[in-house]
Each structure stands twice: as structure tokens, then as C-alpha cells.
Design an enzyme around this catalytic site. Sequence first.
Site, mmCIF file in Angstrom:
data_model
loop_
_atom_site.group_PDB
_atom_site.id
_atom_site.type_symbol
_atom_site.label_atom_id
_atom_site.label_comp_id
_atom_site.label_asym_id
_atom_site.label_seq_id
_atom_site.Cartn_x
_atom_site.Cartn_y
_atom_site.Cartn_z
ATOM 1 N N LYS A 35 0.804 -1.186 0.025
ATOM 2 C CA LYS A 35 0.244 0.095 -0.238
ATOM 3 C C LYS A 35 0.958 1.107 0.009
ATOM 4 O O LYS A 35 0.526 2.276 -0.889
ATOM 5 C CB LYS A 35 -0.962 -0.024 1.049
ATOM 6 N N GLN A 84 -4.519 -1.996 9.702
ATOM 7 C CA GLN A 84 -4.259 -3.136 9.077
ATOM 8 C C GLN A 84 -5.169 -4.390 9.791
ATOM 9 O O GLN A 84 -4.520 -4.346 11.188
ATOM 10 C CB GLN A 84 -2.950 -3.575 8.702
ATOM 11 N N ASP A 98 -11.192 2.392 4.195
ATOM 12 C CA ASP A 98 -11.163 0.818 3.854
ATOM 13 C C ASP A 98 -12.743 0.415 3.766
ATOM 14 O O ASP A 98 -13.001 -0.422 3.681
ATOM 15 C CB ASP A 98 -10.683 0.007 5.358
#
Length: 291
Positions: free
Chosen positions: A51, A95, A118
Site C-alpha cells: 500500500k 491493518q 477501507d
Amino acid sequence: MLLKGKETANQIKEEIAKEVEAIVNTGVRAPHLVAILVGEDGASKTYVKNKELACQKVGFSSTLIRLPEETTEEELLNKIEEINNDDSIDGMIVQLPLPKHISENKVTQAIHPAKDVDGFHDVSIGKLTKGQDTFISATPYGIIQLLDRYNIETKGKHCVVIGRSNIVGRPMSILMSRSGNPGNCTVTVCHRHTQNLEAFTKMADILIVAVGIPEFVTGDMVKEGATVIDVGITRVDADNSKGYVLKGDVHFDSAEKVAGYITPVPGGVGPMTIIGLMQNTLKSHQAKFNG
Ligand code: NAD
């Protein structure tokens, strides 16, 4: 025919990079994504690194905050609040998976919906369900764009999604049934309690597999000419320098012979997922600066 996620992702990255260049040329700062990584999970480290690299490639600013495994839930929530209040940051991801002593639900709900790139916050999921404009979680968003770039007709088709997780299967099924393009499918959601799974998969014009079991779907379960999207990525032990190979949820060699279109693993859905994240971050930045 292969649905080359990696190639499509590179193309979209170039498009985003041009947009970012144009933004910066007007004197506005670049979009800024912050990733928080708690602990030492090997796969998570790789995902976060990819990312960061994607951010560099498109000209975003990126910050990686690494916290030790023993970070408390309160400490993490405080860090999230700090980022929520920082105007120089457009998007934030934490994450997953998190260490067991931290509630994933509390953490995903602590991220401000305006920075929820997200798309895991209840507000984002609720809006998605109602067909309102929102951050779509990155993997389903990436898949939608892959279907779109390859001009795969979805209207009136039967889409079967295997898996009903909140991050992949569930939002995917909502997107494919929405009024829009890609969308307008008749959708069947299969899961671990589905009986006679093959009867459903064989009816699918579009088969999306997000189960987490390597090579779970074999060619004999696929309808002739179907579009097969393999979301799975599992590390399977192997005798090579890495010690593992990545396997999808679809048995590629047998499914490829029957499918009209199919995504490879790696190089299919994975790179498109990162694109979903980049586009959400750009969207958040645009909401701030373009109103
Ligand atoms: P999950 O474990 O949360 O969900 C798996 C789903 O599969 C569940 O809904 C379950 O009901 C269903 N399932 C399990 N066994 C089944 C069976 N025998 N028959 C039918 N359904 C069954 O997993 P997830 O987070 O949705 O991820 C799925 C896979 O996708 C994993 O391999 C994950 O690593 C991968 N993934 C890839 C990306 C990417 O960017 N490519 C992103 C997210 C997840």
C-alpha cells in the site's frame, strides 16, 4: 481470457498519478493516507508495504505508524482519535487482523466515516446498502472496476458470491445487486452452510469466490463461459526461497478451461484492491478540497 488485475491496476495508477499531479500543480497538498500496523504479522507487513509503494507511485503522501503487539486497545483508540482530528490526513486504515486483546469492531467504528477509506465503518456499509455515495470497501470496489474495465456485461446476469464476510462477500453481493453498472445482477450468496454448492456455482454467469480455502472451486463446478473472480489468497508451504506460494480459492488450471474470463492469483484481485484504497483516499481528499 485472463482478467489481468495487475495490468489494469497499473493503468489506473497512472491515471491517478496524473490527477494528483494536476492537484499539486494548483498548490493544494497531495492526498495523504495513514496506515496503522499493530504487531508483527508477516502477511500484514507485506500488505502494508504494498500500500505504501502504491501511494508513492501515484504521488500520495503516506505515513506508516507501527505499534508493538502489546499496544492496548485504549492506546490504539487514542491514536485513531488523533488522526481523526488531523486535517493533514485524508484517509486512515488499521491493518487487520489485530492482536486478540483489541476489538476489531471498536477500532473500525472509531475511525471517522470521512476518513474511512477501507469502508469498514457502519456508516459506510449502511450507505452502501442503501445505494448512497460512500467509501466502498477496497476489494469489492477493485473487483467492480475490473469488471467495468473489461466491459463484462452484468445486467440481468446471475452472480453467485461464495462467502459472506463483511469485507468481501457481503459488500460484493450488495454491489452486484445494486441498480447500476456494474450491477443489476440476480445475486445468490453461498456460505459454509450452503447445501449442494455446485448446483449454485454451475448456474453462475459471474462467480465470485471469497472463502479462504485454496483451490476450493474446481473447473467442474464452473458454468461454460462464466466470469470467475478469485478473491482468495492463502500462503501454502512450499519448497522455495520464500517458504510458501500464494494460492487462490479457485483451482486455476481446471477452471480456466471452462471459464470465459478468470482472474489469476497472484496478479488478479490483489492489485485491484489497492486501487480501491487509492481511489477512496483521492475521494476523501476531493471532498475536503472540492467541497
Ligand atoms: P472470511 O474467513 O471472513 O470469510 C470466508 C467466508 O467463506 C465465510 O463467509 C464462510 O461462510 C465462507 N465459507 C467457508 N467455508 C465454506 C464452504 N465450505 N463452503 C461455502 N462457503 C464457505 O474470509 P474473507 O476475509 O472474506 O477472505 C476470503 C479470502 O479472500 C481469504 O483467502 C483472504 O485472504 C482473501 N482476501 C483477499 C483480498 C485481496 O485483496 N485479494 C482481500 C481480502 C481477502
